[in-house]
Design a protein around this motif. Structure first.
Motif, PDB file in Angstrom:
ATOM      1  N   ASN A 147       0.824  -1.200   0.000  1.00  0.00           N
ATOM      2  CA  ASN A 147       0.000   0.000   0.000  1.00  0.00           C
ATOM      3  C   ASN A 147       0.864   1.258   0.000  1.00  0.00           C
ATOM      4  O   ASN A 147       1.884   1.317   0.678  1.00  0.00           O
ATOM      5  N   PRO A 148       0.451   2.277  -0.751  1.00  0.00           N
ATOM      6  CA  PRO A 148       1.213   3.529  -0.736  1.00  0.00           C
ATOM      7  C   PRO A 148       1.053   4.255   0.597  1.00  0.00           C
ATOM      8  O   PRO A 148       0.053   4.081   1.306  1.00  0.00           O
ATOM      9  N   ILE A 149       2.050   5.040   0.942  1.00  0.00           N
ATOM     10  CA  ILE A 149       1.963   5.928   2.095  1.00  0.00           C
ATOM     11  C   ILE A 149       1.321   7.234   1.641  1.00  0.00           C
ATOM     12  O   ILE A 149       1.712   7.804   0.619  1.00  0.00           O
ATOM     13  N   GLY A 150       0.345   7.714   2.386  1.00  0.00           N
ATOM     14  CA  GLY A 150      -0.277   8.980   2.061  1.00  0.00           C
ATOM     15  C   GLY A 150       0.464  10.141   2.694  1.00  0.00           C
ATOM     16  O   GLY A 150       0.837  10.083   3.869  1.00  0.00           O
ATOM     17  N   ILE A 151       0.706  11.178   1.910  1.00  0.00           N
ATOM     18  CA  ILE A 151       1.288  12.421   2.412  1.00  0.00           C
ATOM     19  C   ILE A 151       0.286  13.527   2.114  1.00  0.00           C
ATOM     20  O   ILE A 151      -0.086  13.736   0.959  1.00  0.00           O
ATOM     21  N   ILE A 152      -0.151  14.230   3.154  1.00  0.00           N
ATOM     22  CA  ILE A 152      -1.007  15.396   2.969  1.00  0.00           C
ATOM     23  C   ILE A 152      -0.142  16.632   3.181  1.00  0.00           C
ATOM     24  O   ILE A 152       0.434  16.821   4.257  1.00  0.00           O
ATOM     25  N   GLY A 153      -0.039  17.448   2.147  1.00  0.00           N
ATOM     26  CA  GLY A 153       0.788  18.647   2.225  1.00  0.00           C
ATOM     27  C   GLY A 153      -0.053  19.859   2.562  1.00  0.00           C
ATOM     28  O   GLY A 153      -1.134  20.053   1.999  1.00  0.00           O
ATOM     29  N   GLY A 154       0.443  20.682   3.481  1.00  0.00           N
ATOM     30  CA  GLY A 154      -0.274  21.881   3.876  1.00  0.00           C
ATOM     31  C   GLY A 154       0.375  23.133   3.311  1.00  0.00           C
ATOM     32  O   GLY A 154       1.080  23.088   2.297  1.00  0.00           O
ATOM     33  N   THR A 155       0.151  24.253   3.971  1.00  0.00           N
ATOM     34  CA  THR A 155       0.743  25.515   3.555  1.00  0.00           C
ATOM     35  C   THR A 155       2.256  25.368   3.496  1.00  0.00           C
ATOM     36  O   THR A 155       2.892  24.902   4.436  1.00  0.00           O
ATOM     37  N   GLY A 156       2.840  25.737   2.374  1.00  0.00           N
ATOM     38  CA  GLY A 156       4.282  25.608   2.196  1.00  0.00           C
ATOM     39  C   GLY A 156       4.696  24.312   1.539  1.00  0.00           C
ATOM     40  O   GLY A 156       5.864  24.139   1.187  1.00  0.00           O
ATOM     41  N   LEU A 157       3.747  23.379   1.373  1.00  0.00           N
ATOM     42  CA  LEU A 157       4.075  22.090   0.753  1.00  0.00           C
ATOM     43  C   LEU A 157       2.925  21.686  -0.166  1.00  0.00           C
ATOM     44  O   LEU A 157       2.127  20.812   0.157  1.00  0.00           O
ATOM     45  N   THR A 158       2.831  22.334  -1.323  1.00  0.00           N
ATOM     46  CA  THR A 158       1.781  22.019  -2.285  1.00  0.00           C
ATOM     47  C   THR A 158       2.228  20.976  -3.301  1.00  0.00           C
ATOM     48  O   THR A 158       1.426  20.474  -4.082  1.00  0.00           O
ATOM     49  N   ARG A 159       3.522  20.651  -3.290  1.00  0.00           N
ATOM     50  CA  ARG A 159       4.041  19.578  -4.135  1.00  0.00           C
ATOM     51  C   ARG A 159       5.216  18.945  -3.415  1.00  0.00           C
ATOM     52  O   ARG A 159       5.854  19.560  -2.564  1.00  0.00           O
ATOM     53  N   LEU A 160       5.486  17.689  -3.747  1.00  0.00           N
ATOM     54  CA  LEU A 160       6.573  16.951  -3.108  1.00  0.00           C
ATOM     55  C   LEU A 160       7.690  16.786  -4.124  1.00  0.00           C
ATOM     56  O   LEU A 160       7.609  15.961  -5.040  1.00  0.00           O
ATOM     57  N   ALA A 161       8.730  17.597  -3.973  1.00  0.00           N
ATOM     58  CA  ALA A 161       9.805  17.641  -4.964  1.00  0.00           C
ATOM     59  C   ALA A 161      10.528  16.306  -5.081  1.00  0.00           C
ATOM     60  O   ALA A 161      11.079  15.973  -6.140  1.00  0.00           O
ATOM     61  N   GLN A 162      10.541  15.525  -3.995  1.00  0.00           N
ATOM     62  CA  GLN A 162      11.282  14.264  -3.994  1.00  0.00           C
ATOM     63  C   GLN A 162      10.558  13.151  -4.741  1.00  0.00           C
ATOM     64  O   GLN A 162      11.105  12.064  -4.940  1.00  0.00           O
ATOM     65  N   LEU A 163       9.323  13.396  -5.171  1.00  0.00           N
ATOM     66  CA  LEU A 163       8.498  12.352  -5.764  1.00  0.00           C
ATOM     67  C   LEU A 163       8.940  12.057  -7.193  1.00  0.00           C
ATOM     68  O   LEU A 163       8.903  12.917  -8.066  1.00  0.00           O
ATOM     69  N   ALA A 164       9.368  10.816  -7.452  1.00  0.00           N
ATOM     70  CA  ALA A 164       9.832  10.406  -8.781  1.00  0.00           C
ATOM     71  C   ALA A 164       8.759   9.582  -9.477  1.00  0.00           C
ATOM     72  O   ALA A 164       7.959   8.892  -8.835  1.00  0.00           O
ATOM     73  N   GLY A 165       8.763   9.641 -10.822  1.00  0.00           N
ATOM     74  CA  GLY A 165       7.832   8.841 -11.613  1.00  0.00           C
ATOM     75  C   GLY A 165       6.386   9.194 -11.367  1.00  0.00           C
ATOM     76  O   GLY A 165       5.529   8.333 -11.169  1.00  0.00           O
ATOM     77  N   GLN A 166       6.083  10.484 -11.389  1.00  0.00           N
ATOM     78  CA  GLN A 166       4.771  10.944 -10.976  1.00  0.00           C
ATOM     79  C   GLN A 166       3.678  10.693 -12.012  1.00  0.00           C
ATOM     80  O   GLN A 166       3.890  10.806 -13.208  1.00  0.00           O
ATOM     81  N   ASP A 167       2.494  10.368 -11.511  1.00  0.00           N
ATOM     82  CA  ASP A 167       1.276  10.454 -12.310  1.00  0.00           C
ATOM     83  C   ASP A 167       0.173  10.904 -11.358  1.00  0.00           C
ATOM     84  O   ASP A 167       0.289  10.750 -10.141  1.00  0.00           O
ATOM     85  N   SER A 168      -0.878  11.498 -11.894  1.00  0.00           N
ATOM     86  CA  SER A 168      -1.911  12.059 -11.031  1.00  0.00           C
ATOM     87  C   SER A 168      -3.287  11.559 -11.436  1.00  0.00           C
ATOM     88  O   SER A 168      -3.524  11.191 -12.599  1.00  0.00           O
TER      89      SER A 168
END
Length: 246
Positions: free
Chosen positions: A2-23
């Motif tokens: 199962n994937p780990i969920g990350i909820i980003g708040g103010t100051g973190l609208t994207r996760l730069a470390q994320l590789a191979g992204q799809d949405s």
């Protein structure tokens, strides 16, 4: 896995470390979530990232569709969530840029859709909320912070206020009397909804500013944003360290 969920708040609208992204914008019975789920890999670990306030940052805390956000993560197979938040520091030591891994919360919000258990029930449902943040997940975050030498505060009570305005100095005095260490606007009902879905949930908070009456001068968004640049860099390093271990 199962994937780990990350909820980003103010100051973190994207996760730069994320590789191979799809949405993917995941539909839910509660309407649309704040943003599409962005899936990818961090340190070999599958991750599903959701921007709490939308992307770009546009949804105020009292208008976030918390039920849709948590439902979408659950539907995507997420069973553990790390929620990132920007907060105000109330007590001594909660200074600009400090990372906190809270263990308690007090809810001062009102009028938010705060439960999945309210319609078409066969019986009333109550969930235990003695420990609002999952202890095992908190321990893993604390261990990773120690390995990195982040000097993170390992306990703290989060005051969840309504927003979007910041608090008055007298309100912050009351929060401190109530035993709160930090103040933010998004911990509730997010943590409780995660519990209702039987998801493990922990938070990493960054002090964006000293709370009202504790700061020198006016609290401005420019000052908050400048502080969050360094604070969220620490959060990024913490996520890179802890995710492969989960």
């Amino acid at each position: 896995m199962n994937p780990i969920g990350i909820i980003g708040g103010t100051g973190l609208t994207r996760l730069a470390q994320l590789a191979g992204q799809d949405s993917e914008l995941v539909p839910t019975p509660y309407g649309a979530p704040s943003a599409a789920l962005v899936r990818g890999v961090v340190g070999g670990r599958q991750v599903a990232f959701l921007a709490r306030h939308g992307s770009p940052h546009r949804i105020p805390p009292h208008r976030v569709n918390y039920r849709a956000n948590l439902w979408a993560l659950h539907a995507a197979g997420v069973r553990r969530i790390i929620a990132v938040a920007a907060v105000g520091g109330i007590t001594e030591g909660m200074d600009d840029g400090r990372v906190i891994i809270p263990d308690q919360v007090i809810d001062y919000t009102y009028g938010r859709a705060h439960t999945f258990f309210e319609e078409d029930l066969e019986e009333v449902v109550h969930v235990d909320f003695t420990e609002p943040y999952t202890p095992a997940l908190r321990r893993e975050l604390i261990a990773a912070a120690r390995e990195l030498g982040l000097d993170a505060a390992e306990t703290g009570t989060y005051a969840a206020t309504q927003g979007p305005r910041l608090e008055s100095a007298a309100e912050v005095d009351r929060l401190e009397r109530d035993g709160c260490h930090i103040v933010g606007m998004t911990a509730m009902p997010e943590a409780a909804l995660a519990r209702e879905l039987e998801l493990e949930y922990a938070s990493v908070a960054v002090v964006a500013n000293r709370a009202a009456g504790r700061a020198d001068g006016e609290i401005t968004m420019a000052r908050i944003e400048a502080t969050l640049v360094a604070g969220m860099e620490r959060v990024g390093r913490l996520l890179e360290r802890v995710l492969p271990q989960l």
